[in-house]
Design a protein around this motif. Structure first.
Motif, PDB file in Angstrom:
ATOM      1  N   ALA A 281     -10.332   2.041   8.672  1.00 44.60           N
ATOM      2  CA  ALA A 281      -9.032   2.448   9.208  1.00 44.60           C
ATOM      3  C   ALA A 281      -8.952   3.958   9.148  1.00 44.60           C
ATOM      4  CB  ALA A 281      -7.903   1.824   8.395  1.00 44.60           C
ATOM      5  N   ALA A 282      -8.926   4.600  10.309  1.00 44.28           N
ATOM      6  CA  ALA A 282      -8.749   6.052  10.393  1.00 44.28           C
ATOM      7  C   ALA A 282      -7.247   6.301  10.500  1.00 44.28           C
ATOM      8  CB  ALA A 282      -9.488   6.611  11.603  1.00 44.28           C
ATOM      9  N   ILE A 283      -6.692   6.996   9.509  1.00 38.16           N
ATOM     10  CA  ILE A 283      -5.243   7.171   9.403  1.00 38.16           C
ATOM     11  C   ILE A 283      -4.817   8.439  10.148  1.00 38.16           C
ATOM     12  CG2 ILE A 283      -3.278   7.318   7.831  1.00 38.16           C
ATOM     13  CD1 ILE A 283      -4.974   4.751   7.465  1.00 38.16           C
ATOM     14  N   PHE A 284      -4.194   8.263  11.315  1.00 38.63           N
ATOM     15  CA  PHE A 284      -3.700   9.400  12.088  1.00 38.63           C
ATOM     16  C   PHE A 284      -2.290   9.785  11.674  1.00 38.63           C
ATOM     17  CE2 PHE A 284      -7.221   8.238  14.740  1.00 38.63           C
ATOM     18  CZ  PHE A 284      -7.610   9.417  15.335  1.00 38.63           C
ATOM     19  N   GLY A 285      -1.512   8.849  11.161  1.00 37.26           N
ATOM     20  CA  GLY A 285      -0.125   9.106  10.809  1.00 37.26           C
ATOM     21  C   GLY A 285       0.050   9.465   9.356  1.00 37.26           C
ATOM     22  N   GLU A 286      -0.897  10.169   8.762  1.00 35.40           N
ATOM     23  CA  GLU A 286      -0.852  10.450   7.325  1.00 35.40           C
ATOM     24  C   GLU A 286       0.230  11.448   6.970  1.00 35.40           C
ATOM     25  OE1 GLU A 286      -3.976  11.262   3.784  1.00 35.40           O
ATOM     26  OE2 GLU A 286      -4.316  12.328   5.635  1.00 35.40           O
ATOM     27  N   PRO A 287       0.980  11.219   5.918  1.00 35.29           N
ATOM     28  CA  PRO A 287       0.910   9.991   5.144  1.00 35.29           C
ATOM     29  C   PRO A 287       1.638   8.862   5.868  1.00 35.29           C
ATOM     30  CG  PRO A 287       2.639  11.375   4.253  1.00 35.29           C
ATOM     31  CD  PRO A 287       1.977  12.150   5.368  1.00 35.29           C
ATOM     32  N   LEU A 288       1.142   7.647   5.683  1.00 34.63           N
ATOM     33  CA  LEU A 288       1.859   6.507   6.228  1.00 34.63           C
ATOM     34  C   LEU A 288       3.212   6.443   5.530  1.00 34.63           C
ATOM     35  CD1 LEU A 288      -1.048   3.900   6.195  1.00 34.63           C
ATOM     36  CD2 LEU A 288      -0.149   5.134   8.179  1.00 34.63           C
TER      37      LEU A 288
ATOM     38  N   ASP B 153       3.945  -0.575  11.168  1.00 35.67           N
ATOM     39  CA  ASP B 153       5.153  -0.164  10.446  1.00 35.67           C
ATOM     40  C   ASP B 153       5.509  -1.239   9.426  1.00 35.67           C
ATOM     41  OD1 ASP B 153       5.567   2.241  11.797  1.00 35.67           O
ATOM     42  OD2 ASP B 153       6.682   1.255  13.406  1.00 35.67           O
ATOM     43  N   VAL B 154       5.931  -0.794   8.259  1.00 33.51           N
ATOM     44  CA  VAL B 154       6.387  -1.704   7.209  1.00 33.51           C
ATOM     45  C   VAL B 154       7.792  -1.281   6.798  1.00 33.51           C
ATOM     46  CG1 VAL B 154       4.038  -2.191   6.433  1.00 33.51           C
ATOM     47  CG2 VAL B 154       5.342  -0.366   5.339  1.00 33.51           C
ATOM     48  N   PRO B 155       8.606  -2.208   6.296  1.00 34.13           N
ATOM     49  CA  PRO B 155       9.999  -1.888   6.006  1.00 34.13           C
ATOM     50  C   PRO B 155      10.267  -1.187   4.681  1.00 34.13           C
ATOM     51  CG  PRO B 155       9.595  -4.206   5.622  1.00 34.13           C
ATOM     52  CD  PRO B 155       8.328  -3.631   6.207  1.00 34.13           C
ATOM     53  N   ALA B 156       9.288  -1.161   3.770  1.00 33.56           N
ATOM     54  CA  ALA B 156       9.535  -0.572   2.448  1.00 33.56           C
ATOM     55  C   ALA B 156       8.298   0.172   1.966  1.00 33.56           C
ATOM     56  CB  ALA B 156       9.899  -1.670   1.453  1.00 33.56           C
ATOM     57  N   PRO B 157       8.497   1.225   1.170  1.00 35.75           N
ATOM     58  CA  PRO B 157       7.341   1.957   0.634  1.00 35.75           C
ATOM     59  C   PRO B 157       6.603   1.128  -0.410  1.00 35.75           C
ATOM     60  CG  PRO B 157       9.380   2.843  -0.260  1.00 35.75           C
ATOM     61  CD  PRO B 157       9.762   1.807   0.749  1.00 35.75           C
ATOM     62  N   GLY B 158       5.364   1.518  -0.672  1.00 33.10           N
ATOM     63  CA  GLY B 158       4.559   0.872  -1.705  1.00 33.10           C
ATOM     64  C   GLY B 158       3.189   0.499  -1.180  1.00 33.10           C
ATOM     65  N   CYS B 159       2.489  -0.276  -1.979  1.00 32.10           N
ATOM     66  CA  CYS B 159       1.154  -0.737  -1.620  1.00 32.10           C
ATOM     67  C   CYS B 159       1.276  -2.002  -0.762  1.00 32.10           C
ATOM     68  CB  CYS B 159       0.375  -1.033  -2.906  1.00 32.10           C
ATOM     69  SG  CYS B 159      -1.343  -1.487  -2.613  1.00 32.10           S
ATOM     70  N   TRP B 160       0.646  -1.990   0.394  1.00 36.62           N
ATOM     71  CA  TRP B 160       0.691  -3.126   1.310  1.00 36.62           C
ATOM     72  C   TRP B 160      -0.720  -3.668   1.505  1.00 36.62           C
ATOM     73  CZ3 TRP B 160       4.886  -5.337   3.963  1.00 36.62           C
ATOM     74  CH2 TRP B 160       6.117  -4.779   3.620  1.00 36.62           C
ATOM     75  N   HIS B 161      -0.852  -4.980   1.408  1.00 36.09           N
ATOM     76  CA  HIS B 161      -2.128  -5.655   1.618  1.00 36.09           C
ATOM     77  C   HIS B 161      -2.204  -6.088   3.078  1.00 36.09           C
ATOM     78  CE1 HIS B 161      -5.684  -7.974   0.747  1.00 36.09           C
ATOM     79  NE2 HIS B 161      -5.137  -8.993   1.385  1.00 36.09           N
ATOM     80  N   LEU B 162      -3.239  -5.640   3.778  1.00 39.54           N
ATOM     81  CA  LEU B 162      -3.408  -5.978   5.190  1.00 39.54           C
ATOM     82  C   LEU B 162      -4.528  -6.997   5.346  1.00 39.54           C
ATOM     83  CD1 LEU B 162      -1.841  -3.274   5.284  1.00 39.54           C
ATOM     84  CD2 LEU B 162      -3.120  -2.732   7.353  1.00 39.54           C
ATOM     85  N   ASP B 163      -4.204  -8.146   5.931  1.00 35.87           N
ATOM     86  CA  ASP B 163      -5.207  -9.120   6.331  1.00 35.87           C
ATOM     87  C   ASP B 163      -5.480  -8.871   7.805  1.00 35.87           C
ATOM     88  OD1 ASP B 163      -5.676 -10.679   3.941  1.00 35.87           O
ATOM     89  OD2 ASP B 163      -3.613 -11.404   4.172  1.00 35.87           O
ATOM     90  N   LEU B 164      -6.756  -8.714   8.145  1.00 28.34           N
ATOM     91  CA  LEU B 164      -7.177  -8.367   9.497  1.00 28.34           C
ATOM     92  C   LEU B 164      -8.035  -9.493  10.063  1.00 28.34           C
ATOM     93  CD1 LEU B 164      -8.414  -4.834   8.390  1.00 28.34           C
ATOM     94  CD2 LEU B 164      -6.209  -5.339   9.464  1.00 28.34           C
TER      95      LEU B 164
ATOM     96  N   ASP C  61      -6.015  -2.488   1.487  1.00 29.43           N
ATOM     97  CA  ASP C  61      -4.702  -2.108   0.982  1.00 29.43           C
ATOM     98  C   ASP C  61      -4.406  -0.679   1.429  1.00 29.43           C
ATOM     99  OD1 ASP C  61      -5.116  -3.785  -2.204  1.00 29.43           O
ATOM    100  OD2 ASP C  61      -4.441  -4.542  -0.289  1.00 29.43           O
ATOM    101  N   LEU C  62      -3.195  -0.444   1.868  1.00 30.85           N
ATOM    102  CA  LEU C  62      -2.761   0.891   2.282  1.00 30.85           C
ATOM    103  C   LEU C  62      -1.457   1.240   1.593  1.00 30.85           C
ATOM    104  CD1 LEU C  62      -3.453   0.770   6.137  1.00 30.85           C
ATOM    105  CD2 LEU C  62      -4.866   1.811   4.347  1.00 30.85           C
ATOM    106  N   LEU C  63      -1.328   2.497   1.242  1.00 32.04           N
ATOM    107  CA  LEU C  63      -0.136   2.983   0.561  1.00 32.04           C
ATOM    108  C   LEU C  63       0.807   3.589   1.592  1.00 32.04           C
ATOM    109  CD1 LEU C  63       1.280   3.486  -2.142  1.00 32.04           C
ATOM    110  CD2 LEU C  63       0.109   5.682  -2.229  1.00 32.04           C
ATOM    111  N   TYR C  64       2.063   3.152   1.564  1.00 26.05           N
ATOM    112  CA  TYR C  64       3.109   3.699   2.431  1.00 26.05           C
ATOM    113  C   TYR C  64       4.098   4.475   1.556  1.00 26.05           C
ATOM    114  CZ  TYR C  64       1.670   1.118   6.587  1.00 26.05           C
ATOM    115  OH  TYR C  64       0.987   0.649   7.675  1.00 26.05           O
ATOM    116  N   ALA C  65       4.342   5.715   1.912  1.00 29.19           N
ATOM    117  CA  ALA C  65       5.269   6.575   1.179  1.00 29.19           C
ATOM    118  C   ALA C  65       6.708   6.293   1.648  1.00 29.19           C
ATOM    119  CB  ALA C  65       4.926   8.041   1.424  1.00 29.19           C
ATOM    120  N   PRO C  66       7.698   6.716   0.838  1.00 32.13           N
ATOM    121  CA  PRO C  66       9.104   6.544   1.268  1.00 32.13           C
ATOM    122  C   PRO C  66       9.412   7.404   2.482  1.00 32.13           C
ATOM    123  CG  PRO C  66       8.972   7.275  -1.031  1.00 32.13           C
ATOM    124  CD  PRO C  66       7.596   7.255  -0.488  1.00 32.13           C
TER     125      PRO C  66
END
Length: 175
Positions: free
Chosen positions: A84-91, A149-160, A170-175
């Motif tokens: 996963a190449a993160i273009f929207g950093e930080p998520l 997009d996820v509705p809340a910050p934190g660690c999110w587990h992605l099943d692909l 797993d990807l970390l989403y900031a507030p």
């Protein structure tokens, strides 16, 4: 104003020349030499639901098929079949108010065979899942440019899942 610009230019030139000549300063920190032309891939794991980085490894060869210009932040999946190449950093948790989006370029190491990528994101601590689907209609290489997009910050587990293949990260989403 011209005098300030000229003086600034002269100082910058003098510093550049000084940096390129003479003996190295013994007290100056060493500059690490680049280890590879390929970008590093950050490997992440679920560790106490914190999305810890576990180190770096070279990008797999098949990532090169996605073309130049990938961002430096890349995350390798658990099985190693997806980067996963993160273009929207930080998520960031939605809605974003900075005019950017949570663009992730998923690069898969196994053929897409024309099949879409399905992403199911679940908060590491449990809760409702968020889903995204991206058609296999982009190139070069085996890529899926996706906004997750996820509705809340934190660690999110992605099943692909795509074309009969599965992986996760797993990807970390900031507030």
């Amino acid at each position: 104003m011209r005098r300030v610009i000229a003086l600034t230019s002269a100082v910058c030139l003098a510093l550049a020349v000084a940096a390129c000549t003479g003996e190295p300063d013994a007290d100056a920190p060493a500059t690490p030499a680049p280890t590879s032309a390929a970008p590093a891939v950050l490997t992440m794991i679920r560790a106490n639901s914190t999305c810890e980085h576990v180190g770096t490894t070279p990008a797999p060869v098949w990532v090169d098929d996605a073309g130049p210009g990938l961002p430096a932040t890349q995350v390798r999946s658990a099985k190693g079949d997806v980067v996963a190449a993160i273009f929207g950093e930080p998520l960031r948790a939605a809605p974003r108010d900075d005019g950017r989006n949570n663009k992730i370029l998923f690069i898969v190491g196994k053929p897409r065979n024309g099949e879409p990528l399905r992403v199911t994101a679940t908060p590491a601590g449990g809760g409702a899942a968020t889903t995204a689907t991206q058609e296999a209609n982009s190139g070069p290489g085996e890529i899926y440019p996706t906004i997750v997009d996820v509705p809340a910050p934190g660690c999110w587990h992605l099943d692909l899942s795509w074309a009969g293949n599965t992986d996760s990260m797993d990807l970390l989403y900031a507030p």
